[in-house]
Design an enzyme around this catalytic site. Structure first.
Site, PDB file in Angstrom:
ATOM      1  N   LYS A 173       0.834  -1.209   0.000  1.00  0.00           N
ATOM      2  CA  LYS A 173       0.000   0.000   0.000  1.00  0.00           C
ATOM      3  C   LYS A 173       0.871   1.261   0.000  1.00  0.00           C
ATOM      4  O   LYS A 173       0.638   2.187  -0.779  1.00  0.00           O
ATOM      5  CB  LYS A 173      -0.943   0.003   1.212  1.00  0.00           C
ATOM      6  CG  LYS A 173      -1.908  -1.181   1.230  1.00  0.00           C
ATOM      7  CD  LYS A 173      -2.802  -1.158   2.460  1.00  0.00           C
ATOM      8  CE  LYS A 173      -2.083  -1.329   3.776  1.00  0.00           C
ATOM      9  NZ  LYS A 173      -1.443  -2.656   3.972  1.00  0.00           N
TER      10      LYS A 173
ATOM     11  N   ARG B 255     -10.395   0.649   8.016  1.00  0.00           N
ATOM     12  CA  ARG B 255      -9.952  -0.749   8.112  1.00  0.00           C
ATOM     13  C   ARG B 255     -11.055  -1.656   8.630  1.00  0.00           C
ATOM     14  O   ARG B 255     -10.898  -2.869   8.646  1.00  0.00           O
ATOM     15  CB  ARG B 255      -8.866  -0.845   9.174  1.00  0.00           C
ATOM     16  CG  ARG B 255      -7.452  -0.607   8.825  1.00  0.00           C
ATOM     17  CD  ARG B 255      -6.715  -1.890   8.703  1.00  0.00           C
ATOM     18  NE  ARG B 255      -5.399  -1.982   9.303  1.00  0.00           N
ATOM     19  CZ  ARG B 255      -4.326  -1.306   8.967  1.00  0.00           C
ATOM     20  NH1 ARG B 255      -4.388  -0.329   8.121  1.00  0.00           N
ATOM     21  NH2 ARG B 255      -3.166  -1.592   9.517  1.00  0.00           N
TER      22      ARG B 255
ATOM     23  N   ARG C 168      12.234  -4.835   5.688  1.00  0.00           N
ATOM     24  CA  ARG C 168      11.777  -3.442   5.537  1.00  0.00           C
ATOM     25  C   ARG C 168      12.471  -2.511   6.522  1.00  0.00           C
ATOM     26  O   ARG C 168      12.627  -2.820   7.688  1.00  0.00           O
ATOM     27  CB  ARG C 168      10.264  -3.347   5.732  1.00  0.00           C
ATOM     28  CG  ARG C 168       9.781  -1.895   5.767  1.00  0.00           C
ATOM     29  CD  ARG C 168       8.298  -1.746   5.573  1.00  0.00           C
ATOM     30  NE  ARG C 168       7.516  -2.506   6.520  1.00  0.00           N
ATOM     31  CZ  ARG C 168       6.208  -2.644   6.438  1.00  0.00           C
ATOM     32  NH1 ARG C 168       5.543  -2.084   5.449  1.00  0.00           N
ATOM     33  NH2 ARG C 168       5.559  -3.359   7.330  1.00  0.00           N
TER      34      ARG C 168
ATOM     35  N   ARG D 220      10.344  -1.036  11.958  1.00  0.00           N
ATOM     36  CA  ARG D 220       9.062  -0.884  12.645  1.00  0.00           C
ATOM     37  C   ARG D 220       8.982  -1.886  13.777  1.00  0.00           C
ATOM     38  O   ARG D 220       9.443  -3.018  13.639  1.00  0.00           O
ATOM     39  CB  ARG D 220       7.912  -1.125  11.654  1.00  0.00           C
ATOM     40  CG  ARG D 220       7.599   0.106  10.854  1.00  0.00           C
ATOM     41  CD  ARG D 220       6.627  -0.163   9.746  1.00  0.00           C
ATOM     42  NE  ARG D 220       5.423  -0.880  10.136  1.00  0.00           N
ATOM     43  CZ  ARG D 220       4.344  -0.968   9.371  1.00  0.00           C
ATOM     44  NH1 ARG D 220       4.322  -0.371   8.189  1.00  0.00           N
ATOM     45  NH2 ARG D 220       3.287  -1.651   9.764  1.00  0.00           N
TER      46      ARG D 220
ATOM     47  N   ARG E  85      -0.922  -9.529  12.866  1.00  0.00           N
ATOM     48  CA  ARG E  85      -1.461  -8.481  11.983  1.00  0.00           C
ATOM     49  C   ARG E  85      -2.239  -9.107  10.833  1.00  0.00           C
ATOM     50  O   ARG E  85      -3.290  -8.613  10.429  1.00  0.00           O
ATOM     51  CB  ARG E  85      -0.328  -7.611  11.431  1.00  0.00           C
ATOM     52  CG  ARG E  85       0.258  -6.684  12.468  1.00  0.00           C
ATOM     53  CD  ARG E  85       1.642  -6.198  12.087  1.00  0.00           C
ATOM     54  NE  ARG E  85       1.669  -5.452  10.845  1.00  0.00           N
ATOM     55  CZ  ARG E  85       2.763  -5.240  10.126  1.00  0.00           C
ATOM     56  NH1 ARG E  85       3.923  -5.739  10.522  1.00  0.00           N
ATOM     57  NH2 ARG E  85       2.705  -4.540   9.023  1.00  0.00           N
TER      58      ARG E  85
HETATM   59  P1  G5P Z   1      -0.078   0.081   8.824  1.00  0.00           P
HETATM   60  O1  G5P Z   1       1.102   0.930   8.936  1.00  0.00           O
HETATM   61  O2  G5P Z   1      -1.221   0.516   8.007  1.00  0.00           O
HETATM   62  P2  G5P Z   1      -0.156  -2.507   7.450  1.00  0.00           P
HETATM   63  O3  G5P Z   1       0.108  -3.718   8.245  1.00  0.00           O
HETATM   64  O4  G5P Z   1      -1.516  -2.316   6.960  1.00  0.00           O
HETATM   65  O5  G5P Z   1       0.455  -1.345   8.341  1.00  0.00           O
HETATM   66  P3  G5P Z   1       2.168  -2.225   5.947  1.00  0.00           P
HETATM   67  O6  G5P Z   1       2.917  -3.213   6.763  1.00  0.00           O
HETATM   68  O7  G5P Z   1       2.501  -0.780   6.098  1.00  0.00           O
HETATM   69  O8  G5P Z   1       0.640  -2.429   6.138  1.00  0.00           O
HETATM   70  P4  G5P Z   1       2.127  -1.935   3.078  1.00  0.00           P
HETATM   71  O9  G5P Z   1       2.109  -0.462   3.233  1.00  0.00           O
HETATM   72  O10 G5P Z   1       0.975  -2.578   2.396  1.00  0.00           O
HETATM   73  O11 G5P Z   1       2.356  -2.686   4.437  1.00  0.00           O
HETATM   74  O12 G5P Z   1       3.443  -2.382   2.315  1.00  0.00           O
HETATM   75  P5  G5P Z   1       4.765  -1.558   1.889  1.00  0.00           P
HETATM   76  O13 G5P Z   1       5.405  -0.913   3.054  1.00  0.00           O
HETATM   77  O14 G5P Z   1       4.476  -0.729   0.684  1.00  0.00           O
HETATM   78  O15 G5P Z   1       5.678  -2.791   1.410  1.00  0.00           O
HETATM   79  C1  G5P Z   1       6.189  -3.712   2.358  1.00  0.00           C
HETATM   80  C2  G5P Z   1       7.692  -3.948   2.104  1.00  0.00           C
HETATM   81  O16 G5P Z   1       7.830  -4.656   0.877  1.00  0.00           O
HETATM   82  C3  G5P Z   1       8.538  -2.680   1.958  1.00  0.00           C
HETATM   83  O17 G5P Z   1       9.802  -2.928   2.516  1.00  0.00           O
HETATM   84  C4  G5P Z   1       8.640  -2.503   0.432  1.00  0.00           C
HETATM   85  O18 G5P Z   1       9.827  -1.815   0.075  1.00  0.00           O
HETATM   86  C5  G5P Z   1       8.673  -3.952  -0.035  1.00  0.00           C
HETATM   87  N1  G5P Z   1       8.105  -4.220  -1.353  1.00  0.00           N
HETATM   88  C6  G5P Z   1       7.092  -3.586  -1.997  1.00  0.00           C
HETATM   89  N2  G5P Z   1       6.839  -4.161  -3.178  1.00  0.00           N
HETATM   90  C7  G5P Z   1       7.693  -5.199  -3.297  1.00  0.00           C
HETATM   91  C8  G5P Z   1       7.909  -6.190  -4.307  1.00  0.00           C
HETATM   92  O19 G5P Z   1       7.270  -6.216  -5.364  1.00  0.00           O
HETATM   93  N3  G5P Z   1       8.876  -7.110  -4.061  1.00  0.00           N
HETATM   94  C9  G5P Z   1       9.632  -7.097  -2.910  1.00  0.00           C
HETATM   95  N4  G5P Z   1      10.566  -8.040  -2.748  1.00  0.00           N
HETATM   96  N5  G5P Z   1       9.457  -6.181  -1.944  1.00  0.00           N
HETATM   97  C10 G5P Z   1       8.504  -5.241  -2.127  1.00  0.00           C
HETATM   98  O20 G5P Z   1      -0.656  -0.243  10.278  1.00  0.00           O
HETATM   99  C11 G5P Z   1       0.199  -0.570  11.325  1.00  0.00           C
HETATM  100  C12 G5P Z   1      -0.584  -0.691  12.611  1.00  0.00           C
HETATM  101  O21 G5P Z   1      -1.159   0.575  12.948  1.00  0.00           O
HETATM  102  C13 G5P Z   1      -2.463   0.416  13.507  1.00  0.00           C
HETATM  103  C14 G5P Z   1      -2.639  -1.087  13.706  1.00  0.00           C
HETATM  104  O22 G5P Z   1      -2.137  -1.437  14.963  1.00  0.00           O
HETATM  105  C15 G5P Z   1      -1.762  -1.661  12.589  1.00  0.00           C
HETATM  106  O23 G5P Z   1      -1.351  -2.984  12.844  1.00  0.00           O
HETATM  107  N6  G5P Z   1      -3.469   0.981  12.587  1.00  0.00           N
HETATM  108  C16 G5P Z   1      -4.799   0.945  12.761  1.00  0.00           C
HETATM  109  N7  G5P Z   1      -5.580   0.424  13.747  1.00  0.00           N
HETATM  110  C17 G5P Z   1      -6.918   0.535  13.609  1.00  0.00           C
HETATM  111  N8  G5P Z   1      -7.517   1.101  12.542  1.00  0.00           N
HETATM  112  C18 G5P Z   1      -6.786   1.647  11.533  1.00  0.00           C
HETATM  113  N9  G5P Z   1      -7.401   2.229  10.481  1.00  0.00           N
HETATM  114  C19 G5P Z   1      -5.368   1.577  11.617  1.00  0.00           C
HETATM  115  N10 G5P Z   1      -4.359   1.992  10.809  1.00  0.00           N
HETATM  116  C20 G5P Z   1      -3.216   1.617  11.405  1.00  0.00           C
HETATM  117 MG    MG Z   2       2.267   0.837   4.896  1.00  0.00          MG
END
Ligand code: G5P
Ligand code: MG
Length: 227
Positions: A20, A99, A138, A171, A182
Site C-alpha cells: 500500500k 480498516r 523493511r 518498525r 497483523r
Molecule cells: P499500517 O502501517 O497501516 P499494514 O500492516 O496495513 O500497516 P504495511 O505493513 O505498512 O501495512 P504496506 O504499506 O501494504 O504494508 O506495504 P509496503 O510498506 O508498501 O511494502 C512492504 C515492504 O515490501 C517494503 O519494505 C517494500 O519496500 C517492499 N516491497 C514492496 N513491493 C515489493 C515487491 O514487489 N517485491 C519485494 N521483494 N518487496 C517489495 O498499520 C500498522 C498498525 O497501525 C495500527 C494497527 O495497529 C496496525 O497494525 N493501525 C490501525 N488500527 C486501527 N484502525 C486503523 N485504520 C489503523 N491503521 C493503522
Molecule cells: Mg504501509
C-alpha cells in the site's frame, strides 16, 4: 505524468506488506494532483514524538492489534477536515484507514455531510507467501513514511533515507511473530469491509506477485474511471 479530470478519492486495501505504501508513493509521483494520508505513518510519527496518543498506540501496534475504532476515526477525520479534504472537489488517497466497517461508515457519514464521498476502493491482492520476507527486510523513514526493502528497493546509502540522509529504523511490528497477528487481524476485518464497499459499487481488485506488476494495473483502473 497523468492528469485526472474527475476528483479521485481513493482507498487502498491490502494485507500488511502487500505494498500500500509503495503504490501510494508511485501514484503520488505519477499523479501530482493527488495527496495522501497513511494512518500507520501518522501513528508511527506520534510514537516517535512520544505523545500521549503515541504511547497509547504503542500498546496496540506492538501486539499487532487494531486501535479502537473511535480513537483512529477521530484522529484521521480531524486531519481530513484540517487539510480541507472534505469538499467534493478534493482529491486524495487513504492508506490504512478505514480498516473496519465501523470506520468505513463513520467516514461515509462525515463525507456525506459535505456532499462528498469515497469513489474508488482498490484491494492489492498479493500472495501471502511473498509477504513475510518483505516485512523482515523493511526499513522506514518515519518522518516521511518512505519505505525501503534491503533487496527490492534498498536505500542508496545503507541505513539512511535517500532524500534527507536521516537514519532509517525498523518498525516495532515487523517481526515474524507480530506479523502473524497483523495478518489474522486483517483477515478478520477485511471480508466484511470488502462487502461493505462492494455494495456501493466502488470496489476493485488488482492482483500480482510484485509491486511492478500491480502498479500499471492500478494506474489503468484509475485512469479508466477518472482520467
Ligand atoms: P499500517 O502501517 O497501516 P499494514 O500492516 O496495513 O500497516 P504495511 O505493513 O505498512 O501495512 P504496506 O504499506 O501494504 O504494508 O506495504 P509496503 O510498506 O508498501 O511494502 C512492504 C515492504 O515490501 C517494503 O519494505 C517494500 O519496500 C517492499 N516491497 C514492496 N513491493 C515489493 C515487491 O514487489 N517485491 C519485494 N521483494 N518487496 C517489495 O498499520 C500498522 C498498525 O497501525 C495500527 C494497527 O495497529 C496496525 O497494525 N493501525 C490501525 N488500527 C486501527 N484502525 C486503523 N485504520 C489503523 N491503521 C493503522
Ligand atoms: Mg504501509
Amino acid at each position: 505524468i497523468t492528469h485526472l479530470l474527475k476528483p479521485l478519492r481513493l482507498l487502498l486495501l491490502g494485507a500488511p506488506g502487500s505494498g500500500k505504501g509503495t503504490q501510494t508513493s508511485r501514484l503520488l509521483k505519477q499523479i501530482p494532483q493527488l495527496s495522501s494520508i497513511s494512518s500507520g505513518d501518522i501513528l508511527r510519527q506520534e510514537i516517535k514524538s512520544e505523545s500521549t496518543l503515541g504511547r497509547e498506540a504503542t500498546t496496540y501496534i506492538a501486539q499487532g492489534k487494531l486501535l479502537p475504532d473511535d480513537l483512529i476515526t477521530r484522529l484521521i477525520t480531524f486531519r481530513l477536515s484540517a487539510l480541507g479534504w472534505l469538499k467534493p472537489s478534493a482529491m486524495w488517497l487513504l492508506d490504512g484507514f478505514p480498516r473496519t466497517t465501523a470506520q468505513a461508515s463513520a467516514l461515509d457519514e462525515l463525507l456525506k455531510q459535505h456532499d462528498a464521498s469515497l469513489n474508488l476502493v482498490v484491494e492489492l491482492d498479493v500472495p501471502e507467501s511473498t509477504i513475510l520476507e518483505r516485512i523482515e527486510n523493511r526499513y522506514v523513514h518515519v518522518p516521511s513514511g518512505r519505505v525501503y526493502n534491503l533487496q527490492y528497493n534498498p536505500p542508496k546509502v545503507p541505513g539512511l533515507d535517500d532524500i534527507t540522509g536521516e537514519p532509517l529504523t525498523k518498525r516495532l511490528d515487523d517481526t515474524a511473530e507480530v506479523f502473524k497477528k497483523r495478518l489474522e487481524e486483517y483477515k478478520k476485518t477485511n471480508e466484511p469491509l470488502k462487502d461493505y464497499y462492494k455494495k456501493s459499487g466502488i470496489f476493485g481488485t488488482v492482483s500480482g506477485e510484485t509491486s511492478d506488476i500491480i502498479f500499471p494495473k492500478l494506474l489503468n483502473l484509475i485512469t479508466s474511471k477518472f482520467g
